[in-house]
Enzyme design. Sequence first.
Site, PDB file in Angstrom:
ATOM      1  N   LYS A   9       1.101 -22.070 -11.914  1.00  0.00           N
ATOM      2  CA  LYS A   9       1.399 -20.662 -12.177  1.00  0.00           C
ATOM      3  C   LYS A   9       2.479 -20.119 -11.246  1.00  0.00           C
ATOM      4  O   LYS A   9       3.115 -19.115 -11.562  1.00  0.00           O
ATOM      5  CB  LYS A   9       0.135 -19.815 -12.051  1.00  0.00           C
ATOM      6  CG  LYS A   9      -1.040 -20.324 -12.847  1.00  0.00           C
ATOM      7  CD  LYS A   9      -0.766 -20.384 -14.335  1.00  0.00           C
ATOM      8  CE  LYS A   9      -1.981 -20.892 -15.085  1.00  0.00           C
ATOM      9  NZ  LYS A   9      -1.795 -20.976 -16.522  1.00  0.00           N
TER      10      LYS A   9
ATOM     11  N   TYR B  93     -14.845 -24.676 -22.273  1.00  0.00           N
ATOM     12  CA  TYR B  93     -14.076 -24.270 -21.090  1.00  0.00           C
ATOM     13  C   TYR B  93     -14.966 -24.192 -19.845  1.00  0.00           C
ATOM     14  O   TYR B  93     -16.004 -23.510 -19.857  1.00  0.00           O
ATOM     15  CB  TYR B  93     -13.427 -22.900 -21.349  1.00  0.00           C
ATOM     16  CG  TYR B  93     -12.628 -22.401 -20.173  1.00  0.00           C
ATOM     17  CD1 TYR B  93     -11.323 -22.820 -19.980  1.00  0.00           C
ATOM     18  CD2 TYR B  93     -13.194 -21.533 -19.241  1.00  0.00           C
ATOM     19  CE1 TYR B  93     -10.586 -22.388 -18.893  1.00  0.00           C
ATOM     20  CE2 TYR B  93     -12.466 -21.098 -18.144  1.00  0.00           C
ATOM     21  CZ  TYR B  93     -11.161 -21.531 -17.978  1.00  0.00           C
ATOM     22  OH  TYR B  93     -10.453 -21.112 -16.893  1.00  0.00           O
TER      23      TYR B  93
ATOM     24  N   TYR C 269      -9.398 -27.955 -15.178  1.00  0.00           N
ATOM     25  CA  TYR C 269      -8.160 -28.336 -15.879  1.00  0.00           C
ATOM     26  C   TYR C 269      -7.740 -29.784 -15.577  1.00  0.00           C
ATOM     27  O   TYR C 269      -7.766 -30.635 -16.463  1.00  0.00           O
ATOM     28  CB  TYR C 269      -7.012 -27.394 -15.465  1.00  0.00           C
ATOM     29  CG  TYR C 269      -7.277 -25.948 -15.802  1.00  0.00           C
ATOM     30  CD1 TYR C 269      -6.922 -25.423 -17.035  1.00  0.00           C
ATOM     31  CD2 TYR C 269      -7.881 -25.084 -14.884  1.00  0.00           C
ATOM     32  CE1 TYR C 269      -7.161 -24.093 -17.352  1.00  0.00           C
ATOM     33  CE2 TYR C 269      -8.129 -23.757 -15.193  1.00  0.00           C
ATOM     34  CZ  TYR C 269      -7.765 -23.271 -16.426  1.00  0.00           C
ATOM     35  OH  TYR C 269      -8.017 -21.957 -16.737  1.00  0.00           O
TER      36      TYR C 269
HETATM   37  C1  LIG Z   1      -4.916 -25.678 -12.694  1.00  0.00           C
HETATM   38  C2  LIG Z   1      -4.400 -25.362 -14.046  1.00  0.00           C
HETATM   39  N1  LIG Z   1      -3.887 -26.339 -14.779  1.00  0.00           N
HETATM   40  C3  LIG Z   1      -3.406 -26.132 -16.024  1.00  0.00           C
HETATM   41  C4  LIG Z   1      -3.440 -24.884 -16.583  1.00  0.00           C
HETATM   42  C5  LIG Z   1      -2.921 -24.724 -17.967  1.00  0.00           C
HETATM   43  O1  LIG Z   1      -1.620 -24.251 -17.996  1.00  0.00           O
HETATM   44  P1  LIG Z   1      -1.172 -23.339 -19.216  1.00  0.00           P
HETATM   45  O2  LIG Z   1      -2.016 -22.118 -19.118  1.00  0.00           O
HETATM   46  O3  LIG Z   1       0.257 -23.118 -19.015  1.00  0.00           O
HETATM   47  O4  LIG Z   1      -1.492 -24.076 -20.482  1.00  0.00           O
HETATM   48  C6  LIG Z   1      -3.975 -23.820 -15.852  1.00  0.00           C
HETATM   49  C7  LIG Z   1      -4.054 -22.470 -16.467  1.00  0.00           C
HETATM   50  O5  LIG Z   1      -4.815 -21.656 -16.168  1.00  0.00           O
HETATM   51  C8  LIG Z   1      -4.458 -24.062 -14.556  1.00  0.00           C
HETATM   52  O6  LIG Z   1      -4.975 -23.075 -13.807  1.00  0.00           O
END
Ligand SMILES: Cc1ncc(COP(=O)(O)O)c(C=O)c1O
Length: 326
Positions: A49, A257, A283
């Site tokens: 981010k 999630y 994630y």
């Molecule tokens: C650690 C992490 N990886 C991957 C993502 C996913 O990225 P995107 O939201 O651009 O798909 C996020 C999103 O919140 C994240 O916090």
Amino acid sequence: MYTSRFSKIPLGVFPTPVTQLGRLSDQLDGPRIFIKRDDLTGLALGGNKTRKLETIIGDALAQGCDTIITAGAAQSNHCRQTSAAAAKLNLECHLILGGEQPEKITGNLLLDKIFGCHIHWGGANRKGEDIPELVEQLIALGKKPYIVPYGGSNELGAIAFIDALEELLNQTDEAFTHIVFASSSGGTHAGLMLGKYIFKKDFELVGISIDKDEIDDKALDQHIISLANKAAKLIGLKTSFSDQDLTLNTDYIGEGYGVVGALENEAIKLTAQLEGILLDPVYTGRAMGGLINMIRTGQLGKEANVLFWHTGGAPALFAYSDALDF
Ligand SMILES: Cc1ncc(COP(=O)(O)O)c(C=O)c1O
């Protein structure tokens, strides 16, 4: 060379390192695996981010806004990084987080508090549904609020990942066959799709879907395509993306999630114990679990040359300690 014409506010430390995960490859008897360490972007313990916020908050400042609003899950990495960016730039920050205030303040939520942002609990709403009401309240108080979209995934956020891909290509001559990463609000994925097109690369972008819920009433695949098309238009690219340009693997969503199971646990443990690198429970643990499974099931053979894009998130490990096996 691609040069982004959008003004960025520097928030991170780039380029992030690329290293090889030799012990993990050996253990899996699999292809070569490299890792792009966006967990080391430098802002508030790092993550993908940071890149998006550089362009999005750059826009907020260009518009003269003094207050930032965003939304996410209670353990949102995006919210933690947004609070840090706002603190650094002397902007008031409001987070609307899903759920209710937990008894124990830990992980990302603890860091949000340390950065001094205002937290509003959104109950079932974790994707910004309650933002319009808060905007009205803040305007009535004389503030000039700027909405950072859920996950930082709008056109400006996506565009930051064109630059990220250019950074990677300038760092290494490795001919990657696959780039594997966690895909959730879609900005990372959409930006990498644009970068792949701009830099004429033929690797496969494999987004591992993290969340089965819709975003803005769209399934994630359609959301990513629409975002890629909007971002392409913004930068004047005369192309349009469709289903065949997207690889979004939905095989590893499991119980949904943030529900940590055996897949995430094994990936976190293997990566920590073989490579000394921390993944996160929501994630990157899931995305690496997907990569490991694709190798074990022969979907990725030894001839592949894989880059795993580490998108950060390790602060959430502390909040998920009850779900982690060690
Ligand atoms: C650690 C992490 N990886 C991957 C993502 C996913 O990225 P995107 O939201 O651009 O798909 C996020 C999103 O919140 C994240 O916090």
